[in-house]
Design an enzyme around this catalytic site. Sequence first.
Site, PDB file in Angstrom:
ATOM      1  N   SER A 204       0.842  -1.192   0.000  1.00 58.83           N
ATOM      2  CA  SER A 204       0.000   0.000   0.000  1.00 58.83           C
ATOM      3  C   SER A 204       0.878   1.242   0.000  1.00 58.83           C
ATOM      4  CB  SER A 204      -0.956  -0.039   1.197  1.00 58.83           C
ATOM      5  OG  SER A 204      -1.962   0.945   1.065  1.00 58.83           O
ATOM      6  N   ASN A 205       0.359   2.359   0.409  1.00 53.62           N
ATOM      7  CA  ASN A 205       1.107   3.625   0.442  1.00 53.62           C
ATOM      8  C   ASN A 205       0.482   4.503   1.511  1.00 53.62           C
ATOM      9  OD1 ASN A 205      -0.974   5.487  -0.801  1.00 53.62           O
ATOM     10  ND2 ASN A 205      -0.872   3.873  -2.346  1.00 53.62           N
ATOM     11  N   PRO A 206       1.128   5.641   1.856  1.00 56.13           N
ATOM     12  CA  PRO A 206       0.660   6.419   3.016  1.00 56.13           C
ATOM     13  C   PRO A 206      -0.533   7.343   2.766  1.00 56.13           C
ATOM     14  CG  PRO A 206       2.970   6.922   2.445  1.00 56.13           C
ATOM     15  CD  PRO A 206       2.392   6.190   1.305  1.00 56.13           C
ATOM     16  N   SER A 207      -1.229   7.228   1.647  1.00 54.22           N
ATOM     17  CA  SER A 207      -2.357   8.141   1.399  1.00 54.22           C
ATOM     18  C   SER A 207      -3.405   8.034   2.503  1.00 54.22           C
ATOM     19  CB  SER A 207      -3.008   7.810   0.056  1.00 54.22           C
ATOM     20  OG  SER A 207      -4.214   8.530  -0.075  1.00 54.22           O
TER      21      SER A 207
ATOM     22  N   ALA B 241      -4.521   7.217  -4.458  1.00 50.87           N
ATOM     23  CA  ALA B 241      -3.152   6.747  -4.668  1.00 50.87           C
ATOM     24  C   ALA B 241      -3.255   5.235  -4.889  1.00 50.87           C
ATOM     25  CB  ALA B 241      -2.289   7.074  -3.454  1.00 50.87           C
TER      26      ALA B 241
END
Length: 229
Positions: free
Chosen positions: A33-36, A100
């Site tokens: 995943s990512n920090p969005s 994102a």
Amino acid sequence: AKGLFAPGPLAGRRVLLTAGPTREYLDPVRFISNPSTGKMGLAVAQAARSLGAHVTVVLGPVGTVERAGLDVVDVVGAEDMAREVLARVEDVDLFIASAAVSDWKPQTRAAHKVKKTEGPETLTLVRTPDVLAEASRRVAGRERRPALVGFAAETQRVVEYAREKLQRKGLDAIVANDVTAPGAGFGVDTNQVTVLTRDGGEHALSGTKREVARALLDLVRGYLPAQPQ
Ligand code: CTP
Ligand code: CA
């Protein structure tokens, strides 16, 4: 209650957004995943609602967020997000892709937790669907198509890369976001962006995410289809 016919410059308009990250699982307890946090997209959603629009947000996994007045469709992976967007994009006046989306997912997803002693040394990834590009293809050439707005999260050559994405994805506008700039990017309440429009325009916007959201909607209003008779 602000409904379909609430007064305001977006009264009677339908707005669809993607927001937040996606998660691509490799087994039931692990994901890419990512920090969005979805903050920018949700700020745009709330701003559109306060201008009178009916707003649907296809939202990836974020913590507790203000959902009042929004029609929220919760999704997990890029494929879920693509399916929910494509089911709706033909019926809206404006589609804004702020999510994102993970560009890759693990090639396989194990049914059970993989033990560390059995884990693969390398993880094979495959591409996920490009939600915005697919939505754009779906409505391309329609006499009445929604305005299409993307975001471009970049760390270098921000405007150049964003302009290339605007053209490649057939957009009306793109929000170029240098996620490494102070007071911009993931998780913070302010943002500093350049909005590039199809006609070659470049507009610098900065302030709280709420202020940036409002100014963005003012900029893209000109690309909405004419109201149906
Ligand atoms: N986007 C999308 N689906 C994807 C990837 C991106 O809908 N699988 C959308 C994003 O929501 C954003 C725009 O496309 O509106 C640009 O996303 P970005 O990650 O900046 O660009 P990519 O096209 O994925 O290219 P890259 O990550 O290689 O820079
Ligand atoms: Ca990407």
